[in-house]
Write an enzyme that holds these catalytic residues in place. Structure first.
Site, PDB file in Angstrom:
ATOM      1  N   THR A 136       0.837  -1.200   0.000  1.00 22.82           N
ATOM      2  CA  THR A 136       0.000   0.000   0.000  1.00 22.82           C
ATOM      3  C   THR A 136       0.869   1.246   0.000  1.00 22.82           C
ATOM      4  O   THR A 136       0.629   2.196  -0.762  1.00 22.82           O
ATOM      5  CB  THR A 136      -0.921   0.006   1.232  1.00 22.82           C
ATOM      6  OG1 THR A 136      -1.638  -1.217   1.285  1.00 22.82           O
ATOM      7  CG2 THR A 136      -1.883   1.168   1.160  1.00 22.82           C
ATOM      8  N   THR A 137       1.901   1.255   0.844  1.00 23.72           N
ATOM      9  CA  THR A 137       2.803   2.400   0.922  1.00 23.72           C
ATOM     10  C   THR A 137       3.539   2.603  -0.393  1.00 23.72           C
ATOM     11  O   THR A 137       3.751   3.731  -0.834  1.00 23.72           O
ATOM     12  CB  THR A 137       3.807   2.191   2.066  1.00 23.72           C
ATOM     13  OG1 THR A 137       3.087   1.977   3.290  1.00 23.72           O
ATOM     14  CG2 THR A 137       4.720   3.396   2.222  1.00 23.72           C
ATOM     15  N   ARG A 189      -8.835  -1.041   5.441  1.00 29.18           N
ATOM     16  CA  ARG A 189      -8.701  -0.931   3.984  1.00 29.18           C
ATOM     17  C   ARG A 189      -9.511  -1.984   3.240  1.00 29.18           C
ATOM     18  O   ARG A 189     -10.039  -1.718   2.168  1.00 29.18           O
ATOM     19  CB  ARG A 189      -7.223  -1.030   3.578  1.00 29.18           C
ATOM     20  CG  ARG A 189      -6.413   0.194   3.980  1.00 29.18           C
ATOM     21  CD  ARG A 189      -5.007   0.135   3.404  1.00 29.18           C
ATOM     22  NE  ARG A 189      -4.229   1.319   3.767  1.00 29.18           N
ATOM     23  CZ  ARG A 189      -4.206   2.451   3.073  1.00 29.18           C
ATOM     24  NH1 ARG A 189      -4.911   2.576   1.976  1.00 29.18           N
ATOM     25  NH2 ARG A 189      -3.468   3.469   3.482  1.00 29.18           N
ATOM     26  N   LYS A 208       0.962  -9.913   9.402  1.00 30.68           N
ATOM     27  CA  LYS A 208       1.058  -8.478   9.671  1.00 30.68           C
ATOM     28  C   LYS A 208      -0.314  -8.058  10.177  1.00 30.68           C
ATOM     29  O   LYS A 208      -1.289  -8.051   9.426  1.00 30.68           O
ATOM     30  CB  LYS A 208       1.432  -7.699   8.407  1.00 30.68           C
ATOM     31  CG  LYS A 208       1.447  -6.184   8.604  1.00 30.68           C
ATOM     32  CD  LYS A 208       1.689  -5.445   7.285  1.00 30.68           C
ATOM     33  CE  LYS A 208       1.620  -3.931   7.495  1.00 30.68           C
ATOM     34  NZ  LYS A 208       1.800  -3.184   6.216  1.00 30.68           N
ATOM     35  N   ILE A 254       6.217  -3.952  10.560  1.00 33.72           N
ATOM     36  CA  ILE A 254       6.276  -3.603   9.141  1.00 33.72           C
ATOM     37  C   ILE A 254       5.877  -2.142   9.078  1.00 33.72           C
ATOM     38  O   ILE A 254       4.725  -1.794   9.301  1.00 33.72           O
ATOM     39  CB  ILE A 254       5.372  -4.507   8.299  1.00 33.72           C
ATOM     40  CG1 ILE A 254       5.856  -5.959   8.426  1.00 33.72           C
ATOM     41  CG2 ILE A 254       5.375  -4.054   6.837  1.00 33.72           C
ATOM     42  CD1 ILE A 254       5.034  -6.966   7.657  1.00 33.72           C
TER      43      ILE A 254
END
Length: 364
Positions: free
Chosen positions: A106-107, A198, A221, A260
């Site tokens: 996503t980042t 999300r 995660k 993370i």
């Protein structure tokens, strides 16, 4: 125009000598009654595995990672990847002790990439840096077919592990989640990513327990908080915090292996200190204003703005992301000065960029 007369089915059954030993083709009246055998063969589509893949590592190697950066993807003014800036970001991560990166998460705006771009960036990262840092490719999708295909490609080009999210928007049942993850787990070391804010759906512990017997499950995660993390770690399942603002307590009080992180794009050295060097409430408090600033708007808007103002990436955005407004850009410069410019990536002076400095692209 040349016309071809349709041939009856028995025409093709009359095999030429070189094809004489092939299975006879049934007559037309029986063709509709053939059993679709391929549809019931277990594991009909076998994973594309190779023991010769460069830098192949074990699941235990992934389980031991403590500081993983969800790396930013920088762009050129025309929207293509800026690999020179990307390589510089990667080198700064390695120099400051980051152990692994998530590529195209996503980042890293994997959601704005074509699959060609996605796999190309994974391949570039493993080719240039795979000997110095672990490369985890985000090859998850809300389509199981796409997740399988991308994960096969990712492992073939050499990624060390895959990151898989649960199908978003077109949500499925718990049984569907188990089947989805079991479709990709045979291919290699895998981290499951739970971020209901999300995806709109929580991956329940029952789903994780159902797939926990897979030898390729490295861990999860987890963004549902530290109580959930403790539930997993108490049951022998590796977990990483997916929330920078909770990672200190997750690591030292709830059994998380590490984090993370988004913030480690900016301050990798301080994040390593936070995760590796014991409980440090003072440092955690020092970083909290920066972390809160990063997530005032949905990630990666804050990070993209910050890295541009630090002068380590060009101020180029792919829509639908746009820069933070001017007051928040000013606030970031103040945060850098409070924490110390020397702790942030890059060598340029931090500056407040004007609106006209940014390039925002709808076509790329």
């Amino acid at each position: 125009m040349l016309s071809v007369k349709p041939q009856p089915l028995h025409h093709f059954a009359a095999a030429s000598p070189q094809h004489r030993h092939r299975r006879p083709v049934p007559s037309r009246r029986y063709a509709g009654h053939l059993s679709p055998r391929a549809a019931v063969v277990s594991n009909f589509h076998l994973p594309m595995l190779s023991k010769k893949v460069k830098n192949r590592i074990s699941v235990d190697d992934i389980k031991s990672l403590q500081l993983i950066t969800a790396i930013k993807t920088p762009y050129l003014p025309d929207g293509r990847f800026d690999t020179e800036a990307y390589d510089s970001l990667m080198n700064m991560q390695i120099e400051d002790g980051v152990e692994a990166v998530i590529v195209g998460g996503t980042t890293g705006e994997g959601q704005l990439m074509s699959w060609d771009e996605h796999i190309m960036l994974i391949a570039h990262t493993i080719n240039c840096f795979g000997g110095s840092i672990k490369v985890i490719g985000n090859t998850g999708s809300n389509s199981t077919r796409e997740a399988i295909h991308a994960t096969e490609q990712g492992f073939i080009v050499g990624m060390h592990a895959a990151l898989h999210i649960n199908p978003y928007y077109g949500k499925t049942s718990s049984e569907g989640l188990v089947s989805h993850f079991n479709s990709v787990l045979p291919m290699g070391p895998t981290i499951i990513y739970n971020v209901p804010s999300r995806t709109g759906q929580d991956i329940s512990p029952s789903v994780i327990y159902s797939i926990a017997s897979s030898p390729n499950l490295a861990g999860i995660k987890e963004c549902m908080g530290n109580d959930r993390i403790k539930q997993y770690t108490d049951n022998g399942i590796v977990a990483w915090s997916g929330n920078d603002d909770e990672c200190h307590e997750a690591r030292w009080d709830h059994g998380a292996t590490g984090v993370i992180s988004v913030a480690s794009n900016l301050v990798p050295g301080l994040m390593r200190q936070l995760i590796f060097e014991g409980k440090n409430p003072s440092l955690n408090s020092k970083l909290m204003p920066l972390i809160e600033w990063l997530f005032k708007e949905p990630n990666p808007i804050g990070l993209n703005t910050a890295l541009a103002q630090l002068g380590v990436v060009r101020p180029v955005f792919r829509l639908p992301y746009v820069p933070l407004p001017l007051p928040k850009r000013i606030a970031f410069v103040e945060l850098v000065n409070e924490i110390g410019r020397e702790h942030f990536v890059g060598d340029n002076d931090v500056q407040v960029l004007a609106d006209d400095d940014f390039i925002v692209l709808g076509r790329y």
